[in-house]
Write a protein that holds these residues in place. Structure first.
Motif, PDB file in Angstrom:
ATOM      1  N   UNK B 376      16.364  19.495 -45.622  1.00 18.81           N
ATOM      2  CA  UNK B 376      15.321  19.343 -46.351  1.00 18.81           C
ATOM      3  C   UNK B 376      15.077  17.748 -46.736  1.00 18.81           C
ATOM      4  N   UNK B 512      24.696  25.046 -44.676  1.00 21.84           N
ATOM      5  CA  UNK B 512      25.101  23.604 -45.022  1.00 21.84           C
ATOM      6  C   UNK B 512      23.467  22.900 -45.304  1.00 21.84           C
ATOM      7  N   UNK B 513      23.538  22.304 -46.166  1.00 23.87           N
ATOM      8  CA  UNK B 513      22.231  21.442 -46.364  1.00 23.87           C
ATOM      9  C   UNK B 513      22.299  19.971 -45.990  1.00 23.87           C
ATOM     10  N   UNK B 514      21.417  19.462 -45.476  1.00 23.04           N
ATOM     11  CA  UNK B 514      21.165  17.918 -45.236  1.00 23.04           C
ATOM     12  C   UNK B 514      20.175  17.403 -45.642  1.00 23.04           C
ATOM     13  N   UNK B 515      20.332  16.211 -46.406  1.00 22.16           N
ATOM     14  CA  UNK B 515      19.137  15.523 -46.736  1.00 22.16           C
ATOM     15  C   UNK B 515      18.394  15.123 -45.471  1.00 22.16           C
TER      16      UNK B 515
END
Lengths: 725, 650
Positions: B376, B512-515
């Motif tokens: 994101x 799992x989210x990553x900037x």
């Protein structure tokens, strides 16, 4: 150059294709692609070479790590996680797990089994018990709808296995109207046998060749008549989501059809049956013959998983208190299922082995210490636990200790030996810790969950002192309680705890000492209680409340209050002695510091909260806001200076427009926005203005795509503001 | 409250429209009247402008300073304020009020001019709503304006009916000022009389300009202020109350900002009343800071506060500027300019992307462990994902036939069926998945997967794009993602993407989210030009305005042209009537009747055929109003319509 690539990309056909199979080798029309791919693949190839068979793990210690260790870490990860994975399954291995690929599902599956059995029993009973009502099972699933799906899947399997029946699962999103719901029911029931995809339903025998409307239950009746179907299960998975009137109508309808179609209802309930009942019409409620079933709640499962997988003494990796606390809090605050917890746990394991070079020492086989790199030794000397260890040695002050400290600091060999020792003794250390924790919990002072107690203990260690509440509670015990306590402590020492993987305490003289002491005590207790029983007296220690008497004496017109211990009988005195001994024993024995302070704990203890938080609890709004208000944080470009006030013309166009956007109110005049924008960006040359317009267009389009603005009809050339970040 | 506000606003509007012209007339008339007055007054009022400027030297320098001086007269203001209000009342009452007026000692009248001057200020001021600079200029207007209004007071003395009408403009003042429209009579008179009496004592009854000038002397002023201070104690309390109410009103509408400028005068006056000396040395009146309110709300408000600040009830206050004069971009121009001008940050963006690319091994690890990866942050992540796909591709296990399917969520034509059938063909190209409802298709995909041991990686660009937001889509994707043989990588653009997933879907995705803020332009995802035109309400896909219509009509028969001309004329008329610039519809029936009248067509059938032709070319639209009447309208703006009409008529 980059620009060119972009503009070429623009016209690539597959970018506008909805979906396609990625295959960079198939480079027909594309020409610039291979070079890029080669770069990537070369990189990958290089990596593959160095780590032999394409490990995903990267080299640590600034790239100085030898591939052997990288692989060691990777295998260590796979082994460790497989162990935990198995354990989570094993502890629930009462039943065959069909789909063993998903471990968390395994747990849930088994934990749901009891409910499933009850429901099937109810279904069988209801056949005889109720004749003119619709049998309905109310399954309280709790708020976690993630696990509902699985539950109903299992139910459908179990029930269809046990009886000839059909199972329809309804979700509130799929069933908006009565007609749609009926359609879905009929379609689902009939589709399981025949895969016809006709618009209107042609059912069955063809003798009369009648066609039915696809929401006519008559069709269903005709369908199931020849099949000897005992039950048609209709499961409302999230009954809270359904429209109440729809539910009532359905119940009434099913009831009226019940003589012909054997409907049985299942309600998944997140809240309570009472609430559901309140929503239904009274007339509908009267038609229901129901029973309530409780599914094991996540919290109960969580405790089991926590004990076996997190706290267990032989867990390959232990988690630190801050990470655990945040995981538990998340579990508690956000109603997330056990899967989430297990996944967080897994992620912690992944992080530990992926990023910590010392994690190679987790595996107990001494091979990890062969060919130890000097970087590893250096890294170890930099750990906090090493420093603590050395400092402690120095503080003790004996010549041996001092020399030990010196050799640890200066001599690599002795350090490695110390490391080896510490790795070997680690399990004993954690066992010790857990034993102490169990003893404290055995006194039942702490009646909160084990997980919380564990986390607290991790932080502070476990100690019993004269002042602690443990001692108080022991003193308040009567003889039988003391008896059980002593037995419990002895069993902890002798047998350990299966769930936690704590073995019997055999090593070390102090264990034997304590055990002997306790056993002697136990003998005394039993003797005493036997005498007490004979003489039919109740034993009191001097600590028990009744033993103290308040005396008031009046001397010379003054009232004197004095607290006198009531005269204790010989037995009472004996009992007091026992209590005192017991507390003394515990105070001397239970004195364990947190395993976090053990030397080299960094190699098997992971306590970093940030990665887990970043990855599982994203903050997209904050990130977006930051990138738009402070682009230089990300770009670190030369043109945009941080800390400079006002809007800088060099900002990326969207960021620039966003600054202006911040100043607008809920309705934005695009013409004004544009003039503000253009004055910021350019002087007054014509060409520049067109360029600025292009930027403006792009910025505006992007703001729209991000959901910041939408078209407005209130005024011409106005747009509405949608976000206040 | 809101009623009050509306009243205030309407009053202000009335002021805006009416008074200026009227009062200008009044000046002229006044000259006729003035001879009847004692010459002293006449001259005083005639020259009042210059007087004003001279008397208040500060006035010209600093408009905000003005009130200080005027404030001296404050207590009388109330009295004065009531007069116009009463003037508005029916004649009998007016008379009585006038008697009241006469009951007031002359001194009061003497002070009126200054008073008037202030009330006159309203009219010009209300016109400007914009910036401080404008406010500045309008203040200079104020200084001129008073001539007009000042004249009233002498006229009032005459008790001629005309001037009373003139007295109307300031009428808005009480409402605005006090916020309490009908003051109870008792208090009113009390306010009215008390201060004047006192003033009487100080001023005597001199009316001459000399006298007035003398009154401006610092000594006298201070003395007067002191007396007022002593007397005015009770008043100030009341002032404050009125003040409070007014502030509530003010804060609710920016349009009254300017009025507040005056309002603050009242606040100031009360402040000065309390102060012992109204001289420059006096510390700034306490009401002052409130007055300087910038048109933009304070910037450091938390978002929710800002939301409420921006969504205050009332009309939005935006200017009436339009983009009419700006030649909008065409696709060609957009891309030409884009190509010519490289992005200033191109290298930085590239670097940022390379930084993200360094995490590929980590992401690969995560994907391989059964997590979904979700990227994101701001900027297009399409290229990055493409690189990631290449990275995954290079590491895939070819023996098992691992495949990667890329889905472009942003493509307008994206449907779940297409995605799923692509996924199906990736698993087994020979077997086509029957097109059906997504859940059924997902089931068949999963059963197909069971026959192989391949791993399928789904790379979804912009999973939160509009085409993918339809209900059920994400459930289907999540079902796929939950399968152990399917891995998912996706990117999201909007800040609120997580709202798309309920807990079930989310745990199925196991993200799992990553900037991954890239700052890369959304070159492919967005059709920038169309997007902006849609946003502005200019339909992007329609034939282009006037030329387009001419083009279409050229190929149509004469009847069609006539009908279109008729339609344009009707719509223009309707627009005229409604006065809006919005698309206005005309009744289908009515148009048909007119068409029949003009022999354009003879039957409804023919009429419909003609309309259909227009409809196919998207040069008309039809809609239904609330009553279900069918309306025809033209999707053009007014100026365009006028141009079209001219073309057709010629």
């Amino acid at each position: 150059m980059a620009r060119e690539e972009v503009s070429q990309d623009v016209y690539k056909q597959e970018d506008h294709q909805v979906a396609y199979i990625f295959d960079p080798d198939d480079n027909g029309p594309r020409h610039e692609r291979p070079s890029k791919r080669r770069r990537v693949s070369k990189q990958a190839a290089a990596a593959a070479e160095s780590i032999e068979n394409a490990s995903v793990f990267t080299l640590l210690l600034n790239g100085a790590e030898k591939p052997g260790f990288v692989q060691l870490r990777e295998t260590a990860f796979h082994e460790s996680w497989a162990k935990i994975d198995d354990r989570i399954k094993v502890c629930n291995l009462a039943l065959p797990i069909r789909n063993s690929t998903h471990l968390s599902k395994g747990i849930l599956r088994s934990s749901n089994q009891a409910t499933l059995d009850q429901v099937s029993a109810f279904v069988t009973d209801s056949k005889t018990a109720c004749t003119d009502q619709v049998p309905s099972a109310f399954v309280i699933t709790g708020p976690n709808i993630a696990s509902q799906d699985l539950l109903f899947e299992q139910m459908s399997e179990t029930l269809q296995r046990s009886t000839p029946s059909r199972f329809v699962r309804l979700r509130s999103s799929e069933a908006s109207t009565l007609k749609a719901t009926l359609k879905k029911i009929i379609r689902d029931v009939t589709a399981k046998v025949s895969d016809d995809e006709d618009d209107d339903l042609e059912v069955g025998d063809g003798r009369d060749g009648r066609r039915y409307l696809d929401y006519d239950l008559e069709a269903l009746h005709a369908f199931i008549k020849p099949q000897n179907c005992e039950h048609i299960f209709v499961a409302f998975q999230d009954s809270e989501g359904f429209d109440s009137s729809l539910l009532s109508e359905l119940v009434v309808l099913f009831h009226s059809w019940r003589p012909r179609i054997p409907f049985t209802l299942l309600f998944g309930i997140a809240t309570s049956v009472e609430l559901l009942q309140a929503r239904l019409l009274k007339s509908a409620c009267q038609l229901i013959y129901g029973a309530q079933f409780d599914v094991i709640q996540t919290s109960a499962i969580l405790e089991t998983v926590f004990k076996t997988a997190v706290a267990a003494a032989d867990a390959p990796v232990h988690l630190g208190p801050s990470l655990l606390r945040s995981m538990l809090d998340r579990q508690h605050d956000q109603v997330s299922g056990i899967q989430t917890f297990v996944m967080s746990l897994k992620y912690a394991y992944m992080c530990h082995f992926y990023a910590n070079p010392l994690s190679a020492f987790v595996s107990t086989d001494s091979q990890s210490f062969d060919g130890l790199q000097s970087e590893h030794v250096e890294a170890t000397r930099n750990t906090a636990s090493f420093r603590y260890y050395v400092e402690q040695a120095v503080e003790k002050g004996t010549p041996e200790d001092i020399s030990l400290a010196r050799s640890l600091l200066e001599d690599d060999e002795s350090l490695v030996t110390a490391m080896q020792q510490s790795v070997e003794s680690r399990q004993e250390g954690t066992s010790e810790f857990l034993r102490a924790l169990l003893i404290v919990r055995a006194t039942s002072v702490q009646d909160d969950e084990f997980s919380r107690a564990y986390v607290d203990a991790m932080e502070d260690g476990v100690t019993i002192s004269e002042q602690s509440s443990v001692v108080d509670s022991i003193r308040r015990m009567d003889i039988t309680e003391i008896n059980t306590l002593v037995r419990r402590v002895i069993s902890i020492l002798e047998e350990g705890d299966v769930d936690l993987g704590v073995g019997p305490a055999i090593t070390g003289p102090e264990h034997a000492e304590v055990r002997d002491g306790l056993e002697k005590l136990l003998g005394e207790i039993e003797e005493l209680s036997a005498t007490a029983k004979d003489q039919e007296i109740t034993l009191r220690s001097k600590y028990s409340g009744q033993g103290r008497v308040m005396r008031t004496t009046v001397i010379a017109q003054r009232v004197q209050l004095s607290q006198d211990s009531a005269t204790l009988t010989v037995e009472d005195k004996q009992f007091t002695d026992i209590v005192d001994k017991m507390t003394e024993l515990l105070i001397s024995y239970v004195h364990v510091s947190s395993p976090m302070s053990a030397f080299l704990s960094e190699s098997w203890l992971y306590d970093s909260r940030t990665p887990s938080r970043d990855v599982f609890v994203p903050r997209p709004r904050v990130v977006l806001e930051r990138s738009l208000t402070r682009p230089y944080d990300y770009l670190s470009c030369a043109c945009c200076k941080p800390g400079e006030e006002g809007v800088q013309a060099t900002l990326p166009e969207t960021a620039l427009l966003y600054q202006l956007y911040l100043e607008t109110s809920s309705l934005i005049n695009v013409a004004d926005l544009w003039s503000a924008f253009v004055t910021r960006v350019v002087g007054d040359e014509e060409a520049d203005e067109r360029k600025a317009l292009v930027m403006f267009y792009r910025a505006l389009a992007e703001l729209r795509a991000l959901g910041f603005v939408k078209a407005s009809k209130k005024k011409t050339d106005h747009i509405a503001k949608l976000k206040w970040l | 409250m809101s009623e009050l506000m509306r009243e205030v606003i309407s009053d202000v509007r009335a002021l805006k429209l009416a008074p200026q012209k009227k009062s200008r007339g009044a000046t002229v008339r006044h000259i006729q009247f003035s001879p009847a007055r004692p010459s002293a007054t006449a001259s005083s009022s005639l020259f009042s402008t210059s007087n004003l400027v001279q008397r208040n030297p500060t006035n010209s320098n600093d408009p905000f300073r003005g009130p200080e001086l005027q404030s001296v007269n404050m207590p009388r203001k109330r009295a004065e304020l009531d007069v116009p209000e009463q003037l508005e009342q029916p004649r009998s009452i007016r008379k009585r009020s006038h008697q009241e007026l006469e009951a007031i000692p002359e001194s009061d009248l003497e002070t009126t001019p200054t008073k008037r001057q202030r009330s006159g200020r309203y009219s010009p001021l209300t016109d400007d709503t914009e910036s401080d600079s404008q406010a500045q200029s309008s203040f200079s207007d104020v200084i001129k304006e008073p001539i007009i209004t000042v004249t009233e007071s002498p006229v009032k003395e005459d008790d001629t009916p005309k001037p009373k009408r003139r007295g109307r403009p300031p009428k808005a003042k009480p409402a605005v000022n006090g916020g309490d429209t009908p003051t109870p009579k008792a208090t009113r008179t009390a306010n009215f009389t008390t201060p004047t009496k006192k003033l009487n004592g100080v001023n005597g009854s001199g009316l001459t300009p000399m006298r007035k000038a003398a009154d401006q002397s610092a000594k006298r002023k201070s003395a007067r202020a002191f007396i007022q201070h002593v007397v005015g104690d009770e008043l100030t309390d009341e002032e404050d109350n009125g003040d409070f109410a007014r502030h509530i009103i003010d804060s609710s509408d920016e349009e009254e900002e300017d009025i507040e400028g005056d309002g603050v005068t009242t606040a100031d006056t009360s402040a000065v009343d309390e102060a012992t000396t109204p001289s420059k040395k006096t510390p700034r009146p306490r009401g002052r800071p409130r007055k300087v309110r910038s048109p933009t709300p304070p910037r450091d408000m938390p978002p929710h506060e800002q939301y409420f600040a921006h969504n205050k009830p009332g009309r939005p206050k935006t200017s009436h500027n339009t983009l009419g004069s700006l030649a909008l971009l065409t696709h060609e121009e957009y891309f030409t300019i884009l190509k010519e001008n490289p992005d200033r940050h191109a290298t930085d963006i590239e670097y940022l992307e390379s930084l993200h690319a360094e995490s590929f091994p980590q992401w690969t690890f995560e994907i391989s462990q059964g997590f979904g990866v979700c990227l994101y942050g701001f900027g297009s992540k399409r290229k990055l994902l493409h690189k990631l796909a290449a990275h995954l591709y290079s590491r895939r296990n070819t023996d098992r036939g691992d495949k990667i399917v890329i889905v472009n969520g942003y493509a307008h034509t994206t449907t779940m069926r297409e995605i799923l059938s692509n996924v199906g063909s990736a698993i087994d190209p020979t077997q086509r998945i029957p097109l059906a409802q997504p859940p059924t298709m997902v089931q068949s995909i999963i059963s197909q997967l069971a026959t192989t041991d391949m791993t399928l990686t789904l790379v979804v660009n912009s999973i939160d794009a509009a085409p993918l937001r339809k209900p059920g889509y994400h459930t289907a994707l999540a079902q796929l993602a939950a399968h152990p043989q399917i891995q998912i990588v996706c990117s999201t653009d909007t800040p609120d993407f997580s709202l798309l997933w309920d807990i079930g879907v989310r745990s199925a995705f196991n993200f799992v989210f990553h900037d991954c803020t890239t700052f890369a332009p959304y070159a492919v995802e967005l059709d920038v030009v169309d997007e902006v035109h849609e946003l502005l309400g200019r339909n992007a896909h329609r034939v282009n305005g006037r030329e387009g219509v001419a083009f279409v009509l050229r190929s149509l028969p004469e009847n069609a042209k006539n009908l279109f001309r008729l339609l344009v004329a009707e719509v223009l008329l309707a627009m005229e009537e409604e006065g809006g610039d919005e698309t206005t519809g005309v009744e289908y029936r009515m148009v048909y009747n007119k068409a029949v009248e003009e022999f354009i067509c003879s039957s409804e059938m023919a009429f419909r055929t003609l309309l259909k032709e227009f409809h196919d070319h998207q040069i008309i639209t039809s809609m239904k109003d609330a009553l279900g009447t069918e309306l025809l309208s033209l999707p053009f703006r007014r100026d365009e319509l006028e141009a079209i009409f001219e073309d057709l008529a010629s």
